[in-house]
Enzyme design. Structure first.
Site, PDB file in Angstrom:
ATOM      1  N   LYS A  54      32.779 -23.862 -13.343  1.00 17.37           N
ATOM      2  CA  LYS A  54      31.482 -24.457 -13.691  1.00 17.37           C
ATOM      3  C   LYS A  54      30.342 -23.486 -13.352  1.00 17.37           C
ATOM      4  CE  LYS A  54      33.238 -29.149 -13.123  1.00 17.37           C
ATOM      5  NZ  LYS A  54      33.448 -30.298 -12.220  1.00 17.37           N
ATOM      6  N   GLN A  98      31.412 -32.266  -6.465  1.00 18.63           N
ATOM      7  CA  GLN A  98      32.795 -32.212  -6.955  1.00 18.63           C
ATOM      8  C   GLN A  98      33.645 -33.270  -6.254  1.00 18.63           C
ATOM      9  OE1 GLN A  98      34.016 -30.126  -9.458  1.00 18.63           O
ATOM     10  NE2 GLN A  98      35.875 -31.352  -9.258  1.00 18.63           N
ATOM     11  N   ASP A 121      26.604 -35.304 -14.092  1.00 16.38           N
ATOM     12  CA  ASP A 121      27.938 -35.860 -14.341  1.00 16.38           C
ATOM     13  C   ASP A 121      27.842 -37.238 -15.000  1.00 16.38           C
ATOM     14  OD1 ASP A 121      30.067 -34.182 -13.766  1.00 16.38           O
ATOM     15  OD2 ASP A 121      30.051 -34.608 -11.615  1.00 16.38           O
TER      16      ASP A 121
END
Ligand code: NAD
Length: 295
Positions: A54, A98, A121
């Site tokens: 990412k 994460q 997200d």
């Protein structure tokens, strides 16, 4: 007959090239560099790989990305303090924590602490609510990527029957919402559904996100359907070697019109959509910097 493979890598590469142009324009015209903060807690190898890819993807697109790598013993209070600092930092447009998190940290509390405007997200309850009610939202990256592939493959989805196998808040549920917004009739199956195959067989569009390798066999797939295989399952052989397979059994989709391969289908779209969400968040935070191509 063999189903056509939907090339997610190629689609993601095009999207990333488009985003890189838009980022360059935003930086040149307005002096705003989209910034993503990535928070990694602990040393889980898979999480480390995801996070590094990412961060690299951000940099390749001309965005800034700050990696905050914290130890396994980080307390919830420490993580919440970092998130509060990132929420208040105007150079950070997106925040990604994460998953999974270590057991001492409450995942729901952490996700809800991220500013909904920086929630790239799309996991914050406010963004889930906005999506469910058809408002402008940051949408979870994987279902957003699946929709892009479906729209490119099919065009207008109106009136089609879709079936989503799996209804997690990260993939299945937002996928259902997005398909409803495109005027599909949507069937949903989960692990307590008595006969998920009977639902799947009715579908013009079958999205499988169960995390069960080989779950979908040929008798689940309507001939001519478009199949999106979201599953990522690592299979380790007795000799120690391993590979990644999806939720659709090998050869099961021979009568489908098209299917996403695993790997190389949905996965690359997920990262590209994270970049897209970060650019969207940067634009929303700097409305004067929004370029004329903004969606
Ligand atoms: P999850 O475990 O949170 O949810 C799984 C869902 O599938 C649940 O709703 C469960 O009820 C349902 N399910 C489980 N077994 C089933 C069965 N036998 N029949 C029908 N439904 C069943 O998982 P998730 O986070 O939604 O991820 C699903 C899969 O997608 C995993 O393999 C994950 O690795 C993969 N994934 C891929 C990407 C990507 O970028 N390609 C991103 C996220 C998740």
């Amino acid at each position: 007959m063999t189903a056509r493979l939907i090339d997610g890598r190629a689609r993601a590469a095009r999207l990333r090239a488009e985003l890189a142009r838009e980022v360059a324009q935003m930086r040149a015209d307005k002096g705003v560099m989209p910034g993503l903060a990535v928070v990694l807690i602990g040393a889980d190898p898979a999480s480390g790989i995801y996070v590094r890819s990412k961060v690299r993807a951000c940099e390749e697109t001309g965005m800034r990305s700050d990696l905050h790598a914290l130890s396994d013993s980080t307390s919830e209070a420490e993580l919440l303090a970092l998130i509060a600092r990132l929420n208040g930092d105007p150079t950070v447009h997106g925040i990604l924590v994460q998953l999974p998190l270590p057991p001492q940290i409450d995942r729901a509390r952490v996700l809800a602490a991220i500013s909904p405007d920086k929630d790239v997200d799309g996991f914050h309850p406010i963004n889930a609510g906005r999506l469910a009610t058809g408002q402008q939202a940051l949408v979870p990256c994987t279902p957003r990527g699946c929709m892009m592939l479906l729209e490119e493959e099919i065009g207008d989805l109106r009136g089609l029957t879709a079936c989503v196998i799996g209804c997690s808040p990260i993939v299945g549920r937002p996928m259902v919402q997005l398909l409803l917004h495109r005027d599909c009739s949507v069937l949903v199956a989960h692990k307590f559904t008595a006969d998920p195959g009977a639902l799947a067989r009715q579908a013009d569009i079958l999205v499988v996100a169960a995390g069960v390798p080989g779950l979908v066999t040929s008798d689940w797939i309507r001939p001519g359907a478009v199949v999106i295989d979201v599953g990522i399952n690592r299979i380790t052989r007795p000799d120690g070697s391993s590979n990644i397979i999806g939720d659709v059994a090998e050869g099961a989709a021979d009568l489908a019109a098209a299917i996403t391969p695993v790997p190389g289908g949905v996965g690359p779209m997920t990262i590209a959509c994270l970049l897209s969400n970060t650019l969207d968040a940067a634009r929303a935070a700097n409305p004067e910097a929004a370029n004329s191509n903004a969606a």
